[in-house]
Design an enzyme around this catalytic site. Structure first.
Site, mmCIF file in Angstrom:
data_model
loop_
_atom_site.group_PDB
_atom_site.id
_atom_site.type_symbol
_atom_site.label_atom_id
_atom_site.label_comp_id
_atom_site.label_asym_id
_atom_site.label_seq_id
_atom_site.Cartn_x
_atom_site.Cartn_y
_atom_site.Cartn_z
ATOM 1 C CB CYS A 598 31.767 59.109 58.648
ATOM 2 S SG CYS A 598 33.048 59.610 57.476
ATOM 3 C CG HIS A 599 26.817 56.867 61.101
ATOM 4 N ND1 HIS A 599 26.111 55.704 61.310
ATOM 5 C CD2 HIS A 599 25.978 57.873 61.401
ATOM 6 C CE1 HIS A 599 24.884 55.990 61.702
ATOM 7 N NE2 HIS A 599 24.774 57.298 61.767
ATOM 8 C CG PHE A 600 27.689 56.747 65.511
ATOM 9 C CD1 PHE A 600 27.253 58.050 65.325
ATOM 10 C CD2 PHE A 600 26.756 55.723 65.435
ATOM 11 C CE1 PHE A 600 25.913 58.340 65.107
ATOM 12 C CE2 PHE A 600 25.411 56.007 65.202
ATOM 13 C CZ PHE A 600 24.988 57.317 65.038
ATOM 14 C CB VAL A 605 26.351 51.294 62.568
ATOM 15 C CG1 VAL A 605 26.122 52.717 63.039
ATOM 16 C CG2 VAL A 605 25.064 50.653 62.110
#
Length: 711
Positions: A598-600, A605
């Site tokens: 989800c990130h990123f 990360v």
């Protein structure tokens, strides 16, 4: 059918057998054909299988519209059957592979773009949808007639309508929690569909059965408001989607009705709003038709605007918020900004990133911004003073309410929604466009924020007001500072400032943490030798068998699910730099942890806000285990009001990092107005490096009014 007849099948069946399709796979490659086009079919029979007078034959075809391939039928199987053979059909029999496929489906979640209490639709409701009047069925937010938007998004007229009533709509039902629908088609023995298909052998055409499924998915797309992101859309096929069809029964004039059962298995906004489902058609309790991976999507008509203009200039693209205010960037664009085509998200200037890595906002379960409502600024002008207003709708059934230990929205979500809104302002203005040849990543560096009110945000819209305070280029990076505040119903509840940087991969790989690359150990590691064994308590947190049972009715619990962020804690009474208590925490990092995807996008990360949330859970564990809230009666954890928390990030936790550790030093325990507030300073480590520093991180314990009402 024409080909097999031309080959002479009638000389073998002698009118004693009838044609029925059994199996096929369908793949759309292009849009549905339009008025005036010519269709051409390339049809091939691959093989025949004879068993006496019984014939099965296997075939495929390609369909072209004015020379463009739009549809393939693959691995199709049909045969010629006697009435007795048709009567003896067992229906669609579930196989072991079918059961395994269903068991492998994981729960998912999709936030509707508009919310309605409707749970069934009558024939009159379906007629209104055929007239293009969804606002009279679902509610006023669906009424786009004043804007002249989406006039073509309607069901077919009565003659082609193959569902008469949708008896049930469960938005959170089905194997993935994405929706389940039930519907019926009442059959007229004298209906045109029997008179036309076939002469002397009336049976409902499989294409019309499929049309009923199409119409159900069209209704569900409108039900979720998926069309509201376009000014002039149409229903289309889903290119590349392979649909499997099995037919194990026939629909004849002596049947009163058929029933559709729809399990939605995928909802997505990328590349356009799409619904994919498994559909089973029943004769009574017998399943006679199954359609797996059956899809519909909403797409702009050819030539219709669907994204911001050059320069990112505002343009109305169909979306209005609950107050009726026009958005110029909506959920479709922000889905692309999170995990898609940045040209679609923010305008033609961002097409340079089509084949290269670029900064994205978080996606999936960690995206907390929905629309851009206002921009006061000019693309390419990064001078201070530009402002942006964005919105995020917080649904009451969101995962973070279910997973959060304290009632309400967790700190990490509030933190993230404010930071994501700030990112959008600087990025949309073109922070990276000056050096398009560089592949950059975005990181939060510093910040300070305060809860000024503790609001229940379930079911409410959060509005972000962000202002660019500064933007400067330094070697290997571009730094931008923002001020922001968050409101719900015009009431400010959170405000702060934060610094972001756009970094090259080389700059990120050379990070040295907070201590110039030196290892500074946690306090526990350096003080352990002088601590009495009885003062140190090591407690499991993440295991299913947690160490504590909160006092009856206390309401104090830790986060779970996505928010189960700590494996174990070590508590030291009277420990820490201030001698008022200390907590050390540990989390094992799994490269498959949910937040990395989800990130990123293309730049995984661990979000810094989840590191902060882990520290908060450590402090909550200390409050529970130490009994600091004993005697307060029914209580719950809450966000700390008027305690400005500061953070500094100088490193990142990646998939290959084995663990994350933190420690927190209690510096104040205060009791005012029936509230308990525990304030600490904290640090977070990746292996060998201290990377986060937190000041005045705090947890509150407050009376649980809901528990008091229950009593």
């Amino acid at each position: 059918m024409l080909l097999i007849s031309y080959l002479g099948i009638d000389f073998r069946t002698r009118g004693e057998r009838v044609y029925r399709l059994l199996d096929s796979r369908l793949v759309f490659h292009g849009p549905l054909p339009r008025e005036g086009q010519t269709l051409r079919y390339d049809i091939r029979i691959d093989r025949f299988v004879w068993n006496g007078d019984s014939l099965l034959f296997f075939f495929n075809y390609r369909c072209y519209a004015d020379g463009e391939l739009i549809l393939e039928l693959l691995d199709a199987c049909a045969g010629f059957f006697t009435p007795a053979e048709l009567e003896d059909s067992l229906g669609v029999v579930e196989t072991a592979a079918d059961r395994a496929r269903r068991a492998a489906m994981t729960p998912a979640w999709f936030k509707p773009l508009a919310r309605t209490d409707v749970t069934s639709l009558s024939g009159a409701d379906l007629a209104l949808l055929a007239e293009g009047r969804p606002g009279e069925v679902f509610g006023p937010r669906w009424d786009q007639r004043a804007d002249g938007a989406n006039r073509s998004l309607r069901l077919p007229g009565e003659m082609l309508r193959m569902i008469d009533e949708i008896t049930s709509v469960d938005r959170l039902g089905g194997p993935r929690g994405l929706g389940r629908l039930s519907a019926v088609k009442r059959l007229d023995p004298d209906g045109w569909y029997f008179r036309c298909h076939f002469t002397g052998d009336p049976v409902l055409a499989g294409s019309l059965i499929a049309e009923g499924g199409v119409q159900l998915l069209q209704v569900y797309a409108m039900y979720l408001g998926m069309h509201l992101v376009l000014p002039d859309g149409e229903f289309q096929s889903v290119p590349g989607l392979e649909t499997e069809v099995k037919v194990r029964g026939q629909i004849t004039p002596d049947m009163r009705q058929v029933r559709y059962e729809v399990d939605v298995i995928e909802l997505t906004m990328l590349p356009r709003p799409t619904v994919i489902a498994d559909i089973t058609v029943y004769d009574g309790d017998k399943p006679i038709v199954s359609m797996r991976n059956f899809g519909v999507r909403v797409q702009e008509k050819p030539g219709t605007p669907y994204r911001p203009e050059t320069g990112g200039l505002p343009a109305f693209l169909g979306r209005r918020n609950e107050r009726g205010e026009a958005a110029f960037i909506n959920e479709l664009h922000l889905a692309h900004a999170a995990k898609g085509d940045l040209g679609t998200a923010m305008g033609t200037e961002f097409e340079i990133y089509a084949d290269r890595r670029a900064p994205y906002i978080p996606n999936g379960d960690f995206r907390f911004v929905d629309r851009i409502m206002r921009l006061d600024g000019t693309r390419g002008d990064l001078s201070p003073g530009s402002t942006m207003a964005t919105e995020y709708d917080s649904p009451p059934e969101a995962w973070y309410y279910a997973d959060n230990g304290p009632a309400g929205m967790p700190n990490c979500v509030v933190m993230e929604t404010s930071l994501q809104a700030a990112i959008l302002l600087g990025y949309y203005l073109g922070a990276t466009l000056a050096k398009p040849e560089e592949e950059l990543s975005i990181r939060n560096l510093d910040g300070r924020a305060t809860f000024v009110k503790d609001l229940d945000l379930r079911g409410r819209t959060i509005r972000h007001e962000s202002e660019l305070l500064s933007s400067q280029a330094v070697p290997g990076a571009t730094l931008q500072n923002f001020r922001y505040r968050l409101l719900a119903d015009d009431e400010v509840f959170y405000e702060g400032e934060s610094l972001f940087g756009y970094f090259t991969e080389q700059a990120l790989s050379n990070q040295v943490g907070l201590d110039s690359g030196q290892y500074v150990p946690p306090w526990l590691e350096s003080a352990r030798e002088r601590l009495e064994e009885s003062a140190v308590r090591r407690l499991p947190v993440r295991s299913d068998d947690r160490w504590f049972t909160p006092a009856a009715g206390s309401g104090l619990r830790l986060g779970d699910g996505h928010l189960r962020l700590v494996d174990e804690v070590t508590l030291v009474d009277g420990g820490g730099e201030h001698g008022k208590g200390y907590v050390h925490g540990h989390r094992r990092i799994d490269p498959d942890d949910w937040y990395f995807s989800c990130h990123f996008h293309r730049d995984p990360v661990m979000p810094g806000s989840l590191g902060v949330e882990a520290v908060l859970q450590g402090l909550q564990a200390l409050v529970i285990e130490s009994g600091l809230a004993d005697g307060m009666g029914p209580v719950r954890f809450a966000v700390p009001r008027d305690v400005p928390m500061g953070w500094k990030y100088r490193g990142q936790i990646l998939r290959e990092d084995r663990e994350m550790t933190f420690d927190a030093h209690i510096k104040e325990v205060r009791r005012t107005d029936g509230r308990l507030t525990v304030v600490a300073d904290a640090s977070v480590w990746k292996p060998g490096l201290r990377i986060y520093e937190l000041t005045d991180i705090a947890v509150d314990v407050v009376p649980d009014e809901s528990a008091e009402e229950d009593q």
